[in-house]
Design a protein around this motif. Structure first.
Motif, PDB file in Angstrom:
ATOM      1  N   LEU A 235      32.502  52.195 124.813  1.00 39.62           N
ATOM      2  CA  LEU A 235      33.950  52.810 124.322  1.00 39.62           C
ATOM      3  C   LEU A 235      34.538  51.678 123.463  1.00 39.62           C
ATOM      4  O   LEU A 235      34.900  52.167 122.369  1.00 39.62           O
ATOM      5  N   MET A 236      34.047  50.382 123.604  1.00 35.52           N
ATOM      6  CA  MET A 236      34.853  49.490 122.444  1.00 35.52           C
ATOM      7  C   MET A 236      33.806  49.493 121.106  1.00 35.52           C
ATOM      8  O   MET A 236      34.403  49.645 120.179  1.00 35.52           O
ATOM      9  N   HIS A 241      34.036  50.708 115.432  1.00 34.56           N
ATOM     10  CA  HIS A 241      33.358  51.209 114.349  1.00 34.56           C
ATOM     11  C   HIS A 241      33.700  52.669 113.880  1.00 34.56           C
ATOM     12  O   HIS A 241      32.974  53.167 113.115  1.00 34.56           O
ATOM     13  N   SER A 242      34.977  53.041 114.470  1.00 37.69           N
ATOM     14  CA  SER A 242      35.420  54.492 114.142  1.00 37.69           C
ATOM     15  C   SER A 242      34.181  55.581 114.281  1.00 37.69           C
ATOM     16  O   SER A 242      34.121  56.346 113.459  1.00 37.69           O
ATOM     17  N   LEU A 243      33.723  55.561 115.349  1.00 38.95           N
ATOM     18  CA  LEU A 243      32.461  56.515 115.826  1.00 38.95           C
ATOM     19  C   LEU A 243      32.952  57.730 116.546  1.00 38.95           C
ATOM     20  O   LEU A 243      32.028  58.616 116.581  1.00 38.95           O
ATOM     21  N   TRP A 244      34.203  57.858 116.692  1.00 43.62           N
ATOM     22  CA  TRP A 244      34.700  58.916 117.672  1.00 43.62           C
ATOM     23  C   TRP A 244      34.739  60.175 116.625  1.00 43.62           C
ATOM     24  O   TRP A 244      34.426  61.171 117.102  1.00 43.62           O
ATOM     25  N   ALA A 250      28.775  59.680 119.123  1.00 42.61           N
ATOM     26  CA  ALA A 250      29.211  59.395 120.310  1.00 42.61           C
ATOM     27  C   ALA A 250      28.985  60.370 121.253  1.00 42.61           C
ATOM     28  O   ALA A 250      28.689  60.018 122.682  1.00 42.61           O
ATOM     29  N   VAL A 251      28.710  61.601 121.040  1.00 41.98           N
ATOM     30  CA  VAL A 251      28.148  62.472 121.854  1.00 41.98           C
ATOM     31  C   VAL A 251      26.681  62.047 122.424  1.00 41.98           C
ATOM     32  O   VAL A 251      26.319  62.416 123.523  1.00 41.98           O
ATOM     33  N   ARG A 252      25.916  61.747 121.378  1.00 40.39           N
ATOM     34  CA  ARG A 252      24.560  61.247 121.676  1.00 40.39           C
ATOM     35  C   ARG A 252      24.496  60.311 122.770  1.00 40.39           C
ATOM     36  O   ARG A 252      23.732  60.245 123.608  1.00 40.39           O
ATOM     37  N   GLU A 293      35.397  65.877 123.139  1.00 43.82           N
ATOM     38  CA  GLU A 293      34.168  66.673 122.880  1.00 43.82           C
ATOM     39  C   GLU A 293      33.154  65.762 123.594  1.00 43.82           C
ATOM     40  O   GLU A 293      32.320  66.426 124.262  1.00 43.82           O
ATOM     41  N   VAL A 294      33.221  64.372 123.846  1.00 40.09           N
ATOM     42  CA  VAL A 294      32.326  63.742 124.769  1.00 40.09           C
ATOM     43  C   VAL A 294      32.399  64.103 126.048  1.00 40.09           C
ATOM     44  O   VAL A 294      31.721  64.386 126.998  1.00 40.09           O
TER      45      VAL A 294
END
Length: 789
Positions: A235-236, A241-244, A250-252, A293-294
């Motif tokens: 999560l951190m 890294h602004s990956l949401w 993030a889903v992967r 979405e996750v």
């Protein structure tokens, strides 16, 4: 000159004059045999090899370095004695020396030796060994930025293998420092995700497969208490890294997590995601949408019931985020983590859509019995306007956009938006199968649901109808009622009405009829509303209808026909035509279900005349994209109540009920909603008719008998309402008076029923010359000896 110890000579003999020749195998066998024969010398052998390796590294004699490491590897594989620990310390010291080198080849060499060591199961535990350096160094290698891309890839892969080795070596060793501690997980997990992310973007070869395999192995070894420490760094990392916002990576990541952990731990991951969603309540809509979405993907992967004890927490959190999003959209801004943030409405809408899809996905993982609870929970989270007096006063809001009623209606708009595939509640009802309607639609759920059908918003009313249809349809007949048209009974699946269905209709039938009637009466109702109302009538006929229900439904259809003809109702012309068309189509359906030839003939005659003279009163001309209607008055023939009563009465149906016009019963829902005027109008009409027309008394009596159950329900509701809203003193006085009255009645009963026990001394004479039984206490009675035990 001192003599060199034998173990040193044996070690020196394994090194050839030319390092290119490699390890001298014959001498290596002698060294191995000596180590096995004299295990107490193993630590000295390791120390001497370490000394030689350090000297060769300093002199850049890398060929001999490789030979020394090969020898160490073979000794490790061969020796498992109690003194192996001291040898391992020398070995790890040498591996550390190689990892600290700036030369990539030595780093890779040291890593390969460590991986071989990690695969060895030691016979004796170690109490003082530490792997902190190796975790840090391997993590650093995972982030290598070496100029040559091929060498950089090799270094990163070595780092990944090293981390995999550390995990394997420590995860099951209780004597080692806990690898699951945050200080280690905060290095291991981001290092793996960094490589997974890089390769995910580049879509090429490299360490991506190795990284994923290592990540899966790490998660697969996580016990119940370690899941949180393994997921928190993920999560951190996605935050930092602004990956949401991209959602795909993030889903992967969480797909890997959900498929790798033990299935009984799935709810722990979902719980962490929910907490993280709450923690990001004031972040951008794209970030929140990414987390949702996750959650959606996690729910799809989780096995049925794996949400565990967090069932209601899931829906509570998602509904809270839905409300926040609608609130943000209304206000246009909010105070975020870095000051005031301006809202982008389309981003909030995308978030709301994602939340609704996620609610449905979670609901689909639940067993049937839990879905009713979830629907009740969702209904409880959506305030019904006018029924919740605890809402803040309108005076404390600055404008219409902050009005709580407007806010609540916008929350419902989110649930009912027809542009979206399904609403939150209808998502829950999707695939909902039950054999008992009393369980599927309990009173605690049905009443608040139907209360929404009285709102002014047409989209909300349509949502209520869709929910009812999905719950009542148990035989997949709904697709056949999609459009209002003449339906063949042969294509419908009709089962005999069960005892539970009969009880359901006795309890809730009048409520459903009343809401169908009022729904047809709505001026804002459109084509979709009338099609849904027709489908509801059809499903009631094939799913829940017995003889009594059939009669009530026919009475309702005739009442709708009268409604469309009434000049007292301010219905638009289209609505009048639509109600006529709906009633005609339904009477055509019900006459086929009753299979009474005279009934069918009468309905078909009316339809044939309309097709020639008034096609605008039939579904084919009304429920189309461009409806054809122009009349102001209706002169076409209509279904005659007297004729239908006659033909059905001859077939054994209840003629008295058919002769009684249907009038919707006035309930408290009308007073608590904007429908108050309708309820008062109905009550006033009944009262005027009863006063001015004595011959109507009999009809009114029949209406009263039909609505007796409704009156009893109303009486009970009034009692509950009194105890909810009356002052405490009034309730106490009322209860006190009832208690006193009850006690007096009980005393009277006791005086009548209780007789004094028979007295062994007979009777005594009263003062008026009459004999009177005298009661003697038990302890004074004298019993014969045979009666005493």
């Amino acid at each position: 000159m001192p003599v060199m110890p034998r173990y040193k000579r044996l070690v020196d003999n394994i090194f050839p004059e030319d390092p290119e020749d490699g390890l001298v195998k014959a001498n290596m066998e002698k060294l191995t045999f000596y180590a096995l024969s004299a295990p107490e010398k193993l630590d000295r052998i390791g120390a001497y090899l370490s000394e030689r390796l350090s000297r060769d590294v300093a002199r850049h004699r890398y060929g001999y370095v490789c030979i020394a490491m090969e020898a160490l590897d073979q000794l490790l594989m061969a020796c498992h004695c109690q003194s192996i620990n001291l040898f391992v310390e020398s070995f790890l010291k040498m591996v550390r020396k190689l990892l600290e080198s700036d030369k990539p080849s030595l780093q890779i060499l040291g890593t390969n030796s460590f991986v071989k060591f990690a695969n060895i199961e030691e016979d004796t535990p170690s109490y003082h060994r530490s792997y902190d350096f190796f975790v840090s160094r391997f993590s650093e290698m995972c982030h290598s930025s070496y100029e040559d891309p091929d060498i950089r890839t090799k270094i990163r892969m070595a780092g990944i293998k090293g981390l995999q080795g550390v995990v394997r070596k420590t995860v099951n060793d209780e004597l080692q420092a806990n690898i699951w501690d945050p200080q280690h997980m905060d290095k291991i997990v981001p290092s793996l995700l960094f490589n997974l992310q890089k390769q995910f973007k580049e879509k090429g070869g490299g360490p991506v497969e190795l990284t994923e395999r290592c990540f899966r192995e790490l998660l697969g070894r996580a016990a119940y208490g370690n899941i949180k420490n393994a997921v928190t760094p993920v999560l951190m990392h996605l935050d930092n890294h602004s990956l949401w916002e991209g959602k795909t990576f993030a889903v992967r990541c969480f797909k890997i997590i959900m498929y790798s952990i033990q299935s009984q731990h799935s709810h722990l991951v979902i719980q962490q995601l929910l907490g993280h969603l709450d923690a990001n309540s004031k972040n951008s809509a794209t970030v929140r949408a990414g987390i949702v979405e996750v959650l959606l993907e996690a729910a799809a992967i989780a096995a049925s019931g794996s949400v565990g004890p967090t069932v209601l927490e899931v829906f509570n959190t998602l509904l809270r985020q839905l409300r926040l999003s609608v609130d943000y959209e209304l206000t246009g801004s909010y105070d975020g983590n870095i000051g005031t943030k301006i809202i982008k409405a389309h981003e909030e809408r995308q978030l709301q859509e994602a939340v609704i899809r996620t609610i449905g996905s979670f609901a689909n993982t639940l067993p049937t019995y839990q879905r009713s609870e979830v629907m009740l929970f969702i209904m409880g989270k959506i305030p019904v306007p006018g029924i919740h007096p605890a809402l803040p006063s309108l005076a404390c809001y600055k404008g219409e956009k902050h009005n709580p009623t407007v806010f609540n209606m916008n929350v419902l708009h989110v649930c009912a938006n027809p542009k979206w595939p399904k609403s939150s509640i209808s998502q829950v009802t999707a695939g909902f199968q039950t054999t008992n309607m009393l369980t599927a639609l309990p009173n605690s759920f049905l009443e608040p649901l139907l209360s929404f059908s009285l709102t002014e918003d047409p989209e909300i009313r349509l949502l209520v109808l869709q929910i009812l249809l999905s719950l009542i349809d148990r035989h997949d007949n709904m697709p056949k009622f999609t459009n209002i048209r003449y339906i063949s009974v042969l294509k419908l699946k009709v089962d005999k009405c069960s005892r539970q269905d009969n009880l359901f209709m006795k309890k809730h039938g009048q409520q459903l009829y009343r809401h169908i009637y009022l729904g047809c009466k709505e001026q804002s109702s459109g084509r979709l509303h009338y099609e849904s109302l027709f489908a509801l009538l059809g499903l009631l006929s094939v799913e829940l209808a017995n003889e009594e229900v059939v009669v009530d439904l026919i009475r309702l259809a005739l009442a709708l026909q009268d409604l469309a003809l009434s000049t007292d109702e301010p219905l638009p012309v289209y609505n009048r035509c639509a109600v006529h068309a709906l009633a005609a189509a339904y009477l055509n359906l019900i006459c086929q279900l009753t299979t009474v030839p005279a009934f069918c003939q009468h309905i078909h005659e009316v339809i044939e005349v309309r097709q020639k003279e008034s096609p605008y009163l039939l579904p084919e001309d009304v429920f189309v994209d461009n409806p054809k209607y122009v009349p102001v008055t209706f002169k076409s023939p209509f279904s005659q109540t007297s004729k239908i009563t006659e033909v059905l009465g001859g077939s054994g149906y209840n003629t008295d009920r058919l002769a009684t016009p249907y009038v919707p019963q006035y309930t408290d829902e009308d007073r608590l909603s904007k429908r108050k005027s309708i309820g008062e109008t109905i009550s006033l009409q009944v009262e005027v008719e009863s006063r001015n027309s004595p011959e109507k008394e009999e009809v009114k009596a029949k209406m009263d008998s039909v609505g007796m159950e409704e009156q009893e329900r109303e009486r009970r509701r009034q009692v509950v309402e009194k105890f909810q809203k009356a002052p405490f003193e009034e309730i106490a006085a009322h209860c006190g008076a009832r208690a006193t009255l009850l006690q007096s009645k009980l005393n009277q009963i006791f005086e009548i029923t209780i007789r004094p026990p028979p007295s062994p001394s007979g009777t005594i004479s009263s003062g008026y010359g009459q004999s009177q039984s005298r009661s003697i206490p038990i302890y004074e009675m004298k019993f014969p000896d045979l009666c005493v035990y």
